[in-house]
Design a protein around this motif. Sequence first.
Motif, PDB file in Angstrom:
ATOM      1  N   THR A  44       0.831  -1.205   0.000  1.00  0.00           N
ATOM      2  CA  THR A  44       0.000   0.000   0.000  1.00  0.00           C
ATOM      3  C   THR A  44       0.865   1.253   0.000  1.00  0.00           C
ATOM      4  O   THR A  44       0.343   2.358  -0.084  1.00  0.00           O
ATOM      5  N   GLU A  45       2.182   1.054   0.091  1.00  0.00           N
ATOM      6  CA  GLU A  45       3.103   2.185   0.168  1.00  0.00           C
ATOM      7  C   GLU A  45       3.995   2.333  -1.060  1.00  0.00           C
ATOM      8  O   GLU A  45       4.480   3.417  -1.347  1.00  0.00           O
ATOM      9  N   GLU A  46       4.240   1.234  -1.764  1.00  0.00           N
ATOM     10  CA  GLU A  46       5.144   1.236  -2.904  1.00  0.00           C
ATOM     11  C   GLU A  46       4.394   0.788  -4.149  1.00  0.00           C
ATOM     12  O   GLU A  46       3.740  -0.256  -4.143  1.00  0.00           O
ATOM     13  N   GLU A  47       4.508   1.566  -5.209  1.00  0.00           N
ATOM     14  CA  GLU A  47       3.856   1.210  -6.466  1.00  0.00           C
ATOM     15  C   GLU A  47       4.441  -0.081  -7.046  1.00  0.00           C
ATOM     16  O   GLU A  47       5.656  -0.259  -7.043  1.00  0.00           O
ATOM     17  N   ASN A  48       3.576  -0.946  -7.518  1.00  0.00           N
ATOM     18  CA  ASN A  48       3.966  -2.170  -8.216  1.00  0.00           C
ATOM     19  C   ASN A  48       4.853  -3.101  -7.395  1.00  0.00           C
ATOM     20  O   ASN A  48       5.629  -3.873  -7.953  1.00  0.00           O
ATOM     21  N   ALA A  49       4.745  -3.036  -6.087  1.00  0.00           N
ATOM     22  CA  ALA A  49       5.517  -3.910  -5.198  1.00  0.00           C
ATOM     23  C   ALA A  49       4.594  -4.957  -4.582  1.00  0.00           C
ATOM     24  O   ALA A  49       3.526  -4.630  -4.063  1.00  0.00           O
ATOM     25  N   TYR A  50       5.025  -6.196  -4.665  1.00  0.00           N
ATOM     26  CA  TYR A  50       4.265  -7.325  -4.138  1.00  0.00           C
ATOM     27  C   TYR A  50       5.171  -8.167  -3.256  1.00  0.00           C
ATOM     28  O   TYR A  50       6.382  -8.231  -3.484  1.00  0.00           O
ATOM     29  N   THR A  51       4.565  -8.851  -2.297  1.00  0.00           N
ATOM     30  CA  THR A  51       5.297  -9.810  -1.474  1.00  0.00           C
ATOM     31  C   THR A  51       4.493 -11.103  -1.394  1.00  0.00           C
ATOM     32  O   THR A  51       3.309 -11.076  -1.043  1.00  0.00           O
ATOM     33  N   MET A  52       5.159 -12.208  -1.728  1.00  0.00           N
ATOM     34  CA  MET A  52       4.551 -13.521  -1.543  1.00  0.00           C
ATOM     35  C   MET A  52       4.920 -13.959  -0.133  1.00  0.00           C
ATOM     36  O   MET A  52       6.101 -14.002   0.219  1.00  0.00           O
ATOM     37  N   VAL A  53       3.914 -14.243   0.671  1.00  0.00           N
ATOM     38  CA  VAL A  53       4.136 -14.706   2.040  1.00  0.00           C
ATOM     39  C   VAL A  53       3.794 -16.195   2.059  1.00  0.00           C
ATOM     40  O   VAL A  53       2.640 -16.576   1.880  1.00  0.00           O
ATOM     41  N   GLU A  54       4.824 -17.000   2.263  1.00  0.00           N
ATOM     42  CA  GLU A  54       4.685 -18.456   2.249  1.00  0.00           C
ATOM     43  C   GLU A  54       4.935 -19.007   3.648  1.00  0.00           C
ATOM     44  O   GLU A  54       5.873 -18.575   4.314  1.00  0.00           O
ATOM     45  N   VAL A  55       4.121 -19.960   4.062  1.00  0.00           N
ATOM     46  CA  VAL A  55       4.342 -20.636   5.332  1.00  0.00           C
ATOM     47  C   VAL A  55       4.342 -22.141   5.049  1.00  0.00           C
ATOM     48  O   VAL A  55       3.398 -22.674   4.463  1.00  0.00           O
ATOM     49  N   TRP A  56       5.426 -22.783   5.474  1.00  0.00           N
ATOM     50  CA  TRP A  56       5.646 -24.210   5.227  1.00  0.00           C
ATOM     51  C   TRP A  56       5.857 -24.942   6.544  1.00  0.00           C
ATOM     52  O   TRP A  56       6.397 -24.390   7.488  1.00  0.00           O
TER      53      TRP A  56
END
Length: 98
Positions: A44-56
């Motif tokens: 919500t702060e950086e344009e075109n920035a995504y984070t995949m949050v993975e839990v294994w």
Amino acid sequence: MIITHAHFQVNPEKEQAFLEEIRSLIADSRKEEGNISYDLMKSTEEENAYTMVEVWQDQESVEAHGKSSHFTAFVEKAPQFLTAPLAIESYAGEKIER
């Protein structure tokens, strides 16, 4: 439990193609043995920035995921969508019951 954050800086002109490509990665990864969650978050702060949050469940699950055909296919295609190298952080954690 292993938690991974994969950070993507996406080319705005290729954002829609990135999202279409990553949808199948998410769906297939969620079906893997040892996967607890696999979610893509948009900044919500950086344009075109995504984070995949993975839990294994464990390191073995992470390693199997890294060798899966859907993951390796995505990794091969990912550079065409990105404006910066993929940044990955991994953490060891445990669920806190409240």
